[in-house]
Design a protein around this motif. Structure first.
Motif, mmCIF file in Angstrom:
data_model
loop_
_atom_site.group_PDB
_atom_site.id
_atom_site.type_symbol
_atom_site.label_atom_id
_atom_site.label_comp_id
_atom_site.label_asym_id
_atom_site.label_seq_id
_atom_site.Cartn_x
_atom_site.Cartn_y
_atom_site.Cartn_z
ATOM 1 N N ILE A 42 47.504 10.952 28.465
ATOM 2 C CA ILE A 42 47.441 12.405 28.277
ATOM 3 C C ILE A 42 46.081 12.861 28.793
ATOM 4 C CG2 ILE A 42 47.496 14.301 26.641
ATOM 5 C CD1 ILE A 42 49.146 12.472 24.790
ATOM 6 N N TYR A 43 46.090 13.846 29.666
ATOM 7 C CA TYR A 43 44.863 14.356 30.273
ATOM 8 C C TYR A 43 44.456 15.673 29.612
ATOM 9 C CZ TYR A 43 44.901 10.809 33.871
ATOM 10 O OH TYR A 43 44.847 9.603 34.531
ATOM 11 N N TYR A 44 43.188 15.727 29.220
ATOM 12 C CA TYR A 44 42.650 16.887 28.517
ATOM 13 C C TYR A 44 41.557 17.556 29.342
ATOM 14 C CZ TYR A 44 44.901 14.917 24.372
ATOM 15 O OH TYR A 44 45.816 14.423 23.481
ATOM 16 N N CYS A 45 41.612 18.852 29.384
ATOM 17 C CA CYS A 45 40.551 19.661 29.958
ATOM 18 C C CYS A 45 39.587 20.030 28.833
ATOM 19 C CB CYS A 45 41.205 20.906 30.563
ATOM 20 S SG CYS A 45 40.110 22.236 31.002
ATOM 21 N N ALA A 46 38.281 20.121 29.155
ATOM 22 C CA ALA A 46 37.298 20.457 28.134
ATOM 23 C C ALA A 46 36.201 21.339 28.714
ATOM 24 C CB ALA A 46 36.686 19.192 27.544
ATOM 25 N N SER A 47 35.690 22.220 27.888
ATOM 26 C CA SER A 47 34.591 23.098 28.271
ATOM 27 C C SER A 47 33.308 22.612 27.622
ATOM 28 C CB SER A 47 34.898 24.530 27.825
ATOM 29 O OG SER A 47 33.849 25.404 28.201
ATOM 30 N N SER A 48 32.287 22.460 28.458
ATOM 31 C CA SER A 48 31.029 21.890 27.980
ATOM 32 C C SER A 48 30.202 22.893 27.191
ATOM 33 C CB SER A 48 30.229 21.405 29.187
ATOM 34 O OG SER A 48 28.944 20.975 28.802
ATOM 35 N N ARG A 49 29.270 22.375 26.409
ATOM 36 C CA ARG A 49 28.300 23.216 25.701
ATOM 37 C C ARG A 49 27.198 23.693 26.653
ATOM 38 N NH1 ARG A 49 29.206 21.951 20.203
ATOM 39 N NH2 ARG A 49 30.297 19.970 19.979
ATOM 40 N N GLY A 50 27.082 23.050 27.806
ATOM 41 C CA GLY A 50 26.016 23.383 28.736
ATOM 42 C C GLY A 50 26.511 23.617 30.147
ATOM 43 N N SER A 102 29.436 13.064 30.684
ATOM 44 C CA SER A 102 30.541 12.149 30.426
ATOM 45 C C SER A 102 30.747 11.920 28.932
ATOM 46 C CB SER A 102 30.262 10.805 31.114
ATOM 47 O OG SER A 102 29.089 10.216 30.576
ATOM 48 N N LEU A 103 29.961 12.586 28.112
ATOM 49 C CA LEU A 103 29.984 12.348 26.671
ATOM 50 C C LEU A 103 30.915 13.314 25.952
ATOM 51 C CD1 LEU A 103 26.173 11.754 26.088
ATOM 52 C CD2 LEU A 103 27.970 10.066 26.503
ATOM 53 N N TYR A 104 31.788 12.748 25.154
ATOM 54 C CA TYR A 104 32.784 13.538 24.427
ATOM 55 C C TYR A 104 32.142 14.662 23.607
ATOM 56 C CZ TYR A 104 36.497 14.426 21.008
ATOM 57 O OH TYR A 104 37.443 15.023 20.209
ATOM 58 N N HIS A 105 31.048 14.358 22.917
ATOM 59 C CA HIS A 105 30.478 15.340 21.987
ATOM 60 C C HIS A 105 29.692 16.442 22.688
ATOM 61 C CE1 HIS A 105 27.281 12.117 22.033
ATOM 62 N NE2 HIS A 105 26.608 13.168 22.419
ATOM 63 N N ASP A 106 29.580 16.362 24.013
ATOM 64 C CA ASP A 106 28.946 17.443 24.766
ATOM 65 C C ASP A 106 29.920 18.575 25.085
ATOM 66 O OD1 ASP A 106 26.634 15.394 26.709
ATOM 67 O OD2 ASP A 106 26.445 16.336 24.738
ATOM 68 N N TYR A 107 31.160 18.433 24.665
ATOM 69 C CA TYR A 107 32.190 19.440 24.918
ATOM 70 C C TYR A 107 32.634 20.062 23.603
ATOM 71 C CZ TYR A 107 32.222 17.469 29.567
ATOM 72 O OH TYR A 107 31.844 17.047 30.816
ATOM 73 N N ASP A 108 32.787 21.380 23.611
ATOM 74 C CA ASP A 108 33.107 22.045 22.346
ATOM 75 C C ASP A 108 34.484 22.693 22.311
ATOM 76 O OD1 ASP A 108 30.877 24.961 22.827
ATOM 77 O OD2 ASP A 108 32.280 23.963 24.169
ATOM 78 N N TYR A 109 35.145 22.775 23.432
ATOM 79 C CA TYR A 109 36.511 23.317 23.437
ATOM 80 C C TYR A 109 37.401 22.408 24.274
ATOM 81 C CZ TYR A 109 34.526 27.517 21.408
ATOM 82 O OH TYR A 109 33.875 28.394 20.578
ATOM 83 N N TRP A 110 38.632 22.237 23.785
ATOM 84 C CA TRP A 110 39.582 21.314 24.411
ATOM 85 C C TRP A 110 40.943 21.969 24.580
ATOM 86 C CZ3 TRP A 110 38.093 16.339 25.784
ATOM 87 C CH2 TRP A 110 36.821 15.950 25.345
ATOM 88 N N GLY A 111 41.628 21.581 25.642
ATOM 89 C CA GLY A 111 43.003 22.003 25.813
ATOM 90 C C GLY A 111 43.937 21.131 24.988
ATOM 91 N N GLN A 112 45.221 21.424 25.110
ATOM 92 C CA GLN A 112 46.227 20.705 24.320
ATOM 93 C C GLN A 112 46.671 19.414 24.990
ATOM 94 O OE1 GLN A 112 46.928 23.127 26.394
ATOM 95 N NE2 GLN A 112 48.705 22.362 27.524
ATOM 96 N N GLY A 113 46.335 19.243 26.250
ATOM 97 C CA GLY A 113 46.671 18.024 26.975
ATOM 98 C C GLY A 113 47.939 18.146 27.789
#
Length: 124
Positions: A93-101, A106-117
């Motif tokens: 399952i591929y997820y899109c994510a929006s970064s905090r910066g 490449s770090l998961y916790h640097d992203y604060d919003y995620w799609g549904q996949g």
């Protein structure tokens, strides 16, 4: 409220191609880096690719380097993942994510919003 909506997943034979899209809304898209991650059930979500706010910097996991390309269109608030030479091990399952910066990570916790996949399945 930030929304990320992925599309473009599906079933493809090994060696084939797919292009994933992620449409964003709810924040100033062009101000933030974007990323793609993937996950197999029972395993941790892993980094695939990231792109800086203006597209000037791109980062890839070693497993997809040379096969996948991340791009973005800030006028359309959309980020893309072009996947070529697909392998069965790309199934996830591929997820899109929006970064905090702005600069990508490449770090998961640097992203604060995620799609549904969106599901990508590569048959051998």
């Amino acid at each position: 409220q930030v929304q990320l909506v992925e599309s473009g997943g599906g079933l493809v034979q090994a060696g084939g191609s797919l292009r994933l899209s992620c449409a964003a809304s709810g924040r100033t898209f062009s101000s933030y880096a974007m990323g793609w991650f993937r996950q197999i059930p029972g395993k941790e979500r892993e980094f695939v690719a990231a792109i800086s706010w203006n597209g000037g910097n791109k980062y890839y996991a070693d497993s997809v380097k040379g096969r996948f390309t991340i791009t973005r269109d800030n006028a359309k608030n959309t980020v893309y993942l072009q996947m070529n030479s697909l392998k069965p091990e790309d199934t996830a399952i591929y997820y899109c994510a929006s970064s905090r910066g702005r600069f990508g990570s490449s770090l998961y916790h640097d992203y604060d919003y995620w799609g549904q996949g969106t599901q990508v399945t590569v048959s051998s």
